[in-house]
Write a protein that holds these residues in place. Sequence first.
Motif, PDB file in Angstrom:
ATOM      1  N   LYS A   5      -2.902  27.423 -69.728  1.00 52.32           N
ATOM      2  CA  LYS A   5      -4.298  27.003 -69.613  1.00 52.32           C
ATOM      3  C   LYS A   5      -5.082  28.108 -68.923  1.00 52.32           C
ATOM      4  CE  LYS A   5      -3.767  21.956 -69.345  1.00 52.32           C
ATOM      5  NZ  LYS A   5      -3.961  20.745 -68.480  1.00 52.32           N
TER       6      LYS A   5
ATOM      7  N   THR B 132      -9.749  19.102 -63.767  1.00 54.02           N
ATOM      8  CA  THR B 132      -9.735  18.706 -65.174  1.00 54.02           C
ATOM      9  C   THR B 132      -8.961  19.758 -65.952  1.00 54.02           C
ATOM     10  OG1 THR B 132     -11.779  19.904 -65.700  1.00 54.02           O
ATOM     11  CG2 THR B 132     -12.010  17.615 -64.934  1.00 54.02           C
ATOM     12  N   SER B 133      -8.883  19.604 -67.244  1.00 51.90           N
ATOM     13  CA  SER B 133      -8.150  20.569 -68.065  1.00 51.90           C
ATOM     14  C   SER B 133      -8.808  21.947 -68.047  1.00 51.90           C
ATOM     15  CB  SER B 133      -8.057  20.069 -69.509  1.00 51.90           C
ATOM     16  OG  SER B 133      -9.351  19.936 -70.074  1.00 51.90           O
ATOM     17  N   THR B 134     -10.098  22.009 -67.760  1.00 50.66           N
ATOM     18  CA  THR B 134     -10.817  23.282 -67.758  1.00 50.66           C
ATOM     19  C   THR B 134     -11.097  23.828 -66.372  1.00 50.66           C
ATOM     20  OG1 THR B 134     -12.968  22.170 -67.796  1.00 50.66           O
ATOM     21  CG2 THR B 134     -11.947  22.675 -69.934  1.00 50.66           C
TER      22      THR B 134
ATOM     23  N   GLN C 190      -8.560  28.428 -66.803  1.00 54.31           N
ATOM     24  CA  GLN C 190      -9.508  27.532 -66.133  1.00 54.31           C
ATOM     25  C   GLN C 190     -10.590  28.293 -65.372  1.00 54.31           C
ATOM     26  OE1 GLN C 190      -6.740  25.124 -63.744  1.00 54.31           O
ATOM     27  NE2 GLN C 190      -6.941  23.479 -65.235  1.00 54.31           N
TER      28      GLN C 190
ATOM     29  N   GLY D 152      -9.507  25.955 -71.116  1.00 52.05           N
ATOM     30  CA  GLY D 152      -8.643  24.955 -71.735  1.00 52.05           C
ATOM     31  C   GLY D 152      -7.321  25.544 -72.180  1.00 52.05           C
TER      32      GLY D 152
END
Length: 309
Positions: A202, A293-295, A204, A164
């Motif tokens: 981010k 996704t964000s992750t 990930q 994240g």
Amino acid sequence: MRIRATVAAVTGALALSAFAVPAAQADDSAITREDTAKVLDAAHAAAAKSGSRAAAAAVDAPYALDASVSNVKINNGKAIVAGTTKQVTVPTTFTLKHGAEVDINAADFFVDVEIYKGSYEEPENILVGDDWPTCVAVTSTTASCKATIDVRPGDGELWNSDAGAWSANAYAIAFNGEDPSAADYDITKVGYAEQSKVGSTKVQRYSKLSVNASPEPVKKGKTITVTGALTRANWDTFKYAGYTVQPVKLQFKKKGTSTYVDVKTVKSGTKGALKTTVKAASDGYFRYNFAGTSTTPAVKAAGDFVDVK
């Protein structure tokens, strides 16, 4: 680099440098990463920062150094994507501004940008570079700097919960000839500057996506079954695991064309499994496409060709 057990037990703004040991900024410098961490500790204690490291720091503190960092760019603005074993070296650039009296070429001057997960005062995780940044003077008071952040998921530097948003911290320290190992070491003659949230990025979990369309060949109008799996890096187990309940598009590219078109959306099931059926219409390629996704980053499977008779 980072050691899992220590940061969980030791906190403070910012508990970055005590656990990583990049090479010295200059070969003839005897100052260690631990010495710079002690300067940060002393400054935090003087500023009444919270955390056990700050509480244990010395009463004397460094003076405010005329230096600041800006224009921080991590990984060229892209997310940092890590698998389960391979080291990821992340390029980082920034601008250093400083007073005319600050000698950034001195062997005992240090500047760094590091990233942290969670809050500045109580970071959940920290990632730094193996080596100190290199800075090239642009004017008498500005410099362009390059660095790396080195990530080793196979060494336990990441948890799944670390995926994240992350923030960047920057600091500069000028020892001005003071020797931290000497009996007459005077920390009040050491210059210090620090900034939180000078940038963001981010981190990930690397993703994989497979596809298989069968039977092949198939008669026109008959049913084609398209299977696959969406998986991603599990930093807790150092393996890949299914990414479940995720929308994944099934796409088709007709033979002789260059564009995939959406057919339908399928949700990943147990172990990230994907399965659906379509009617055979013409020769072409099927693939699954995950938007991310964000992750977890987006990923597309390589097309699987089906020969329709």
